[in-house]
Scaffold this active site. Structure first.
Site, PDB file in Angstrom:
ATOM      1  CD  GLU A 141      -3.062  -0.574   0.123  1.00 26.26           C
ATOM      2  OE1 GLU A 141      -3.142  -0.308  -1.089  1.00 26.26           O
ATOM      3  OE2 GLU A 141      -3.592  -1.567   0.635  1.00 26.26           O
ATOM      4  CG  HIS A 142      -0.149   4.844   0.612  1.00 26.82           C
ATOM      5  ND1 HIS A 142      -0.596   6.020   0.055  1.00 26.82           N
ATOM      6  CD2 HIS A 142      -1.182   4.353   1.333  1.00 26.82           C
ATOM      7  CE1 HIS A 142      -1.849   6.245   0.460  1.00 26.82           C
ATOM      8  NE2 HIS A 142      -2.232   5.235   1.226  1.00 26.82           N
ATOM      9  CB  ALA A 160     -16.213   0.497  -0.467  1.00 25.83           C
ATOM     10  CG  LEU A 207     -13.706  -2.339  -2.012  1.00 20.97           C
ATOM     11  CD1 LEU A 207     -15.008  -3.099  -1.761  1.00 20.97           C
ATOM     12  CD2 LEU A 207     -12.505  -3.175  -1.553  1.00 20.97           C
ATOM     13  CB  SER A 208     -10.383   0.036  -7.527  1.00 19.29           C
ATOM     14  OG  SER A 208      -9.219   0.278  -6.819  1.00 19.29           O
ATOM     15  CG  ASP A 223      -6.465   1.588  -7.386  1.00 23.92           C
ATOM     16  OD1 ASP A 223      -5.792   0.792  -6.703  1.00 23.92           O
ATOM     17  OD2 ASP A 223      -6.862   2.685  -6.970  1.00 23.92           O
ATOM     18  CE1 TYR A 248      -3.179   7.378  -2.823  1.00 27.14           C
ATOM     19  CE2 TYR A 248      -2.370   9.160  -4.201  1.00 27.14           C
ATOM     20  CZ  TYR A 248      -2.523   7.816  -3.963  1.00 27.14           C
ATOM     21  OH  TYR A 248      -1.999   6.891  -4.850  1.00 27.14           O
TER      22      TYR A 248
HETATM   23  C1  GLA Z   1      -5.322   4.353  -4.049  1.00 30.85           C
HETATM   24  C2  GLA Z   1      -4.586   4.703  -5.329  1.00 30.85           C
HETATM   25  C3  GLA Z   1      -3.524   3.659  -5.670  1.00 30.85           C
HETATM   26  C4  GLA Z   1      -2.624   3.371  -4.476  1.00 30.85           C
HETATM   27  C5  GLA Z   1      -3.463   3.128  -3.225  1.00 30.85           C
HETATM   28  C6  GLA Z   1      -2.606   2.988  -1.986  1.00 30.85           C
HETATM   29  O1  GLA Z   1      -6.083   3.190  -4.237  1.00 30.85           O
HETATM   30  O2  GLA Z   1      -5.481   4.809  -6.410  1.00 30.85           O
HETATM   31  O3  GLA Z   1      -2.772   4.077  -6.788  1.00 30.85           O
HETATM   32  O4  GLA Z   1      -1.696   4.414  -4.279  1.00 30.85           O
HETATM   33  O5  GLA Z   1      -4.397   4.162  -2.992  1.00 30.85           O
HETATM   34  O6  GLA Z   1      -1.820   1.854  -2.080  1.00 30.85           O
END
Ligand code: GLA
Length: 377
Positions: free
Chosen positions: A23-24, A117, A119-120, A166, A218
């Protein structure tokens, strides 16, 4: 309907995603390990010969509502519609800006990915739209190339400074596998991931919280990582080796910068470790890796929130082998690795803890690694 080409028409789908770990890390040129959800965005689309982009999102689809009509040759970053229509318009803009001969289209969306949520749902919408246009206009682009263009739509058109995880997950995942992606050179490996075969299950808990400051935070984390990379004289934090972390931390000016770097460097190591565990078929050992990832996001990267922390702590107390936030943070969803059959018990324990804390009721569901984007008909 005038202008619509019924011959060149069809249906496409692209899934939402859960990130197993990593993540990140994507905007730090690092590693990620997402898998596709069964929940997806579907589009029914046809070419239009009048240069119009007509986007429909029925109310029942859950991600907005209404119809939007735009001229494809007038699309411009910063001047487009907001919300779901902006993601679709951004995709058309990104394709055309990259020189692909995309004209008008009639596109109707439907979605089962819960919006907001973590979840993209927006990446799924972008990728479904991109895949439809790729086929309708015979562009011949690969899933990887479409992911790059969808990310450009998100960054340059919508104005969200995200990484590529994502879009890549939605475009490139395969069923029964997690996608091990090196976000620097976009090389990827499909790693077998079938918890059920190991007597395990994955639970996704949507906390139904999305804190309003999430976007700005972010961007600040991203800027902080880039500043730390400059201080350390590396192209991106991916280039700080795990073995040199202590020395790197001594060169950073403050605790906040040290936290960002410590998270990214240890998180990349956790992704590599998780891939080794999946390859070795040692899925139970994944649990502590997930939990360590959560602690790092909470304490070092500081992107968690009380609701998410409560969901993680409750899942662990109720017997989960590991749990962590997934996605950008400040709300969104939690992922828990549990013994098969314990999903209900863990999900209900989180729901009870939320009720006791007077939080809105969470939603939970079982997740399995599902197909990436594809044409349906
Ligand atoms: C969001 C962003 C991704 C990623 C995540 C964290 O989902 O769209 O590109 O940076 O946060 O891992």
């Amino acid at each position: 309907m005038t202008g619509v080409d019924a011959v060149r028409a069809g249906e496409w789908a692209a899934p939402g995603r859960v990130n197993l770990i990593g993540e990140h890390t994507d905007y730090n040129d690092g590693f990620v390990l997402p898998f596709a959800l069964p929940q997806q965005v579907t589009v029914a689309a046809a070419r239009r010969d009048d240069g119009l982009l007509r986007l429909c999102f029925p109310a029942a689809a859950g991600g907005g509502e209404g119809a939007v009509e735009l001229r494809v040759d007038a699309l411009e970053p910063g001047r487009g519609p907001r919300g779901w229509a902006g993601y679709a318009a951004g995709v058309v803009w990104a394709l055309r800006d990259a020189g692909h001969p995309v004209g008008g289209a009639e596109v109707t969306f439907a979605s089962t990915v819960p919006p907001g949520a973590g979840l993209s749902s927006s990446a799924a919408l972008e990728v479904a739209c991109a895949l439809a246009l790729n086929d309708l206009y015979g562009l011949g682009l690969t899933g990887g190339a479409l992911a790059v263009l969808c990310r450009r739509a998100e960054n340059a058109y919508v104005g969200a400074p995200t990484g590529i995880m994502d879009q890549a997950a939605s475009a490139c995942c395969t069923p029964g596998h997690a996608l091990f992606l090196d976000t620097r050179d976009l090389t990827r490996r499909h790693v077998p991931f079938d918890p059920a075969a190991h007597g395990l299950a994955l639970l996704v808990v949507d906390t139904r919280v999305q804190h309003a400051h999430a976007d700005g935070e972010y961007g600040r984390r991203r800027a902080g990582c880039e500043a730390a990379a400059r201080t350390l004289g590396v192209r991106a934090l991916r280039d700080v080796p795990h073995g040199e972390l202590a020395a790197a931390l001594r060169r950073l000016p403050d605790a906040a910068a040290r936290g960002l770097v410590r998270h990214v460097v240890t998180e990349n190591a956790r992704v590599l470790h998780a891939v080794d565990l999946l390859m070795a078929g040692d899925l139970p050992a994944l649990g502590p890796v997930l939990t360590a990832g959560h602690a790092s996001l909470r304490d070092d990267f500081r992107v968690s929130c009380p609701e998410v922390d409560l969901a993680v702590a409750t899942a662990l107390a109720a017997g989960a082998l590991g749990a962590r936030m997934t996605g950008g943070g400040f709300g969104g969803s939690v992922l828990a690795l549990v013994a098969r059959g314990a999903e209900e018990q863990v999900g209900e324990a989180v729901a009870a803890a939320f009720a006791a804390a007077s939080y809105a009721p969470p939603r939970w569901f079982r997740a399995a690694a599902s197909p990436g984007a594809r044409r349906l008909s």
